[in-house]
Motif scaffolding. Sequence first.
Motif, PDB file in Angstrom:
ATOM      1  N   GLN A  13      -4.094  10.688   9.811  1.00  0.00           N
ATOM      2  CA  GLN A  13      -5.214  10.036  10.893  1.00  0.00           C
ATOM      3  C   GLN A  13      -6.375  10.434  11.161  1.00  0.00           C
ATOM      4  N   SER A  14      -6.451  12.171  10.910  1.00  0.00           N
ATOM      5  CA  SER A  14      -7.552  12.870  10.717  1.00  0.00           C
ATOM      6  C   SER A  14      -8.481  12.322   9.727  1.00  0.00           C
ATOM      7  N   LEU A  15      -8.028  12.057   8.525  1.00  0.00           N
ATOM      8  CA  LEU A  15      -8.624  11.626   7.440  1.00  0.00           C
ATOM      9  C   LEU A  15      -8.894  10.312   7.560  1.00  0.00           C
ATOM     10  N   LEU A  16      -8.268   9.184   8.135  1.00  0.00           N
ATOM     11  CA  LEU A  16      -8.713   7.737   8.518  1.00  0.00           C
ATOM     12  C   LEU A  16      -9.890   8.024   9.418  1.00  0.00           C
ATOM     13  N   ASP A  17      -9.723   8.801  10.460  1.00  0.00           N
ATOM     14  CA  ASP A  17     -10.878   8.717  11.470  1.00  0.00           C
ATOM     15  C   ASP A  17     -12.259   9.272  11.051  1.00  0.00           C
ATOM     16  N   ARG A 146      -5.382  20.098   8.657  1.00  0.00           N
ATOM     17  CA  ARG A 146      -6.878  20.499   9.428  1.00  0.00           C
ATOM     18  C   ARG A 146      -8.139  20.014   8.635  1.00  0.00           C
ATOM     19  N   ALA A 147      -7.936  20.245   7.201  1.00  0.00           N
ATOM     20  CA  ALA A 147      -8.955  20.151   6.212  1.00  0.00           C
ATOM     21  C   ALA A 147      -9.041  18.705   5.687  1.00  0.00           C
ATOM     22  N   ALA A 148      -7.968  17.896   6.138  1.00  0.00           N
ATOM     23  CA  ALA A 148      -8.227  16.512   5.478  1.00  0.00           C
ATOM     24  C   ALA A 148      -9.559  15.553   5.765  1.00  0.00           C
ATOM     25  N   ILE A 170      -9.012  11.183  -3.948  1.00  0.00           N
ATOM     26  CA  ILE A 170      -8.386  12.116  -2.634  1.00  0.00           C
ATOM     27  C   ILE A 170      -6.803  12.216  -3.103  1.00  0.00           C
ATOM     28  N   VAL A 171      -6.490  13.326  -3.202  1.00  0.00           N
ATOM     29  CA  VAL A 171      -4.857  13.242  -3.258  1.00  0.00           C
ATOM     30  C   VAL A 171      -4.210  13.948  -1.947  1.00  0.00           C
ATOM     31  N   LEU A 172      -3.314  13.225  -1.337  1.00  0.00           N
ATOM     32  CA  LEU A 172      -3.163  13.445  -0.158  1.00  0.00           C
ATOM     33  C   LEU A 172      -1.406  13.617  -0.111  1.00  0.00           C
ATOM     34  N   PRO A 173      -1.177  15.191  -0.136  1.00  0.00           N
ATOM     35  CA  PRO A 173       0.343  15.305  -0.375  1.00  0.00           C
ATOM     36  C   PRO A 173       1.030  14.960   1.010  1.00  0.00           C
TER      37      PRO A 173
END
Length: 571
Positions: A13-17, A146-148, A170-173
């Motif tokens: 959600q943080s990355l999307l926002d 927190r860094a996304a 962007i690689v998102l584990p």
Amino acid sequence: MSAAPSSDRTGSQSLLDALLAAGVDTFFGVPGGPIIPLFDAILRSPRARLVESRQETHAAFAAVGYWRATGKVPAVVVTAGPGATNVVTGTVSAHLEGVPMLIICGDVAWEGSGARLLQSMGREGVGIEEMLRNVTRAMVRVTSARAAASQAMAALRAARNPGHPGPSLIVLPMNHGVATTGPAQIAWNPVSTAEHVEESVIIDAAERLARARRPLVVIGAACRPHAEAVERMVEALNIPFMTTPQAKGILSEEHPLSLRNAGMAASWWARRYTAGGVDTALVLGTDLDDCSIGPTHPIGPGGVLIHVDTDARVFNRNIPTELMIAGDLATFARQLHDVAKRLNLRSLNAAAPLAEAKRCSPFDAEGFREDASPRVAPHRVIADLERAAPGATFITDIGEHMLFALHYLTARGPDRFLIHLGLGSMASGICSAIGYALGDRSREVVCICGDGGMQMAGSELLVAIKLGLRIVYAVFNDARYNMVYHGYRQLFGRNASWDTPCIDLVAWARSFGATAALIERPGEITAELLDRLTARGVPVVLDIRHDADIRIQGAGRVEALQQMSSLSSPA
């Protein structure tokens, strides 16, 4: 602008926002296990739009079309393993065309890297960063929830770099995608490269062009966002111009200074003008590859080439260059316009060779619009499509049909014709048409394609139907890889069939829920037919049974390669 997300939300959600706050709101992709937390965030956001494609590279091609229509950076969201490997071709195509986009790839839990986990994308697994290293502007692996957001913004900033735009990874584990994080605020500012070129350099270029015996301007695809500035520059100089195939239509081909397109499927105006030996050429926004040169060499023996591009690596790559200018294309065009006007540096010599080049038709078959051959000729198909959809954006896929679209269509503006020749991948146009139609619903889209491409990517028709897109797929159905067929015979002097059983594309399209019609004779494609078929609000498939043995003289890939192989090496 900034993203200020609420507390107790996930890394996804943080990355999307953060992306939504920066203007990235359209996401193409195929769902899967490790990336599903981000899909969930997209689905739950009222500001995000998801386009669920049928295959990952097709999603990337559709994203390219969306960017062409809107200028907004899209994202392509893929899962680990086959999702990531499937998206490679589309990513390479975006890289070669300089299209800014984000490739967001899921991964298994990062802490498990080094163990044997299915679909691991890290260094001990598939190694997606190494796989895409040469074709992305940045590669960011999210290190914590927190860094996304901040890491996503770094990737976006690199993708948008106006000096070298393109895809970023962007690689998102998955563990960071589902982990919760607190609020964060990110300020984002766009990068600008609108630097001015020294005026002495601009004056030098203008003087060389003004006094040239046979000057020429070559317009490349990177000029597409700057059509107005380039047109004013050309008119101030009073110099004929031709476009590369990818740049077709950036300036109207009905402009009095236009020689139409050069290179592959070049017009006969461009061929005749360049055959006379251009002594000074200004090349803007192209690397002058084999498809852009072909039978229309932009500079004659002993001539002066002035090359302008944001990427200095293209200089002297294929043709010796005397004056190399690395900088913003629009800024250069405006500066050259102003200098030409102020110093009255206007060509007086180009009118005669331009008129001589235009004494004959620019087309291989001069009367193609009225060709009444009982078995419809491919050039007549192009003419009938243009008459039936005069306001449409035409997008061509890759194949023999592409040559007829390049040669015979008349493009009257930068939003009227698109082709993806950076990589030259079949199915690119079929999928790009979806993204373009989604980005601009006000305009009808006509995709000229072949049955081979439809066999590769025809399932994307389901996406166009679901979205209610107004696309006409004009399918040249010759039951073979027709460009390969002719090229093989041309190279080796013998035939190979390269054929498949002829597919009834009308029945096939109707089984998907689209409308369709069989086209066998000239004049059957009309505005009335298209109006009737599009009335249902779903895509249209035209099953066109054309004369597959008709070709354009000296226009294909084989000729382009032969032209390049015969060029002398730079000194």
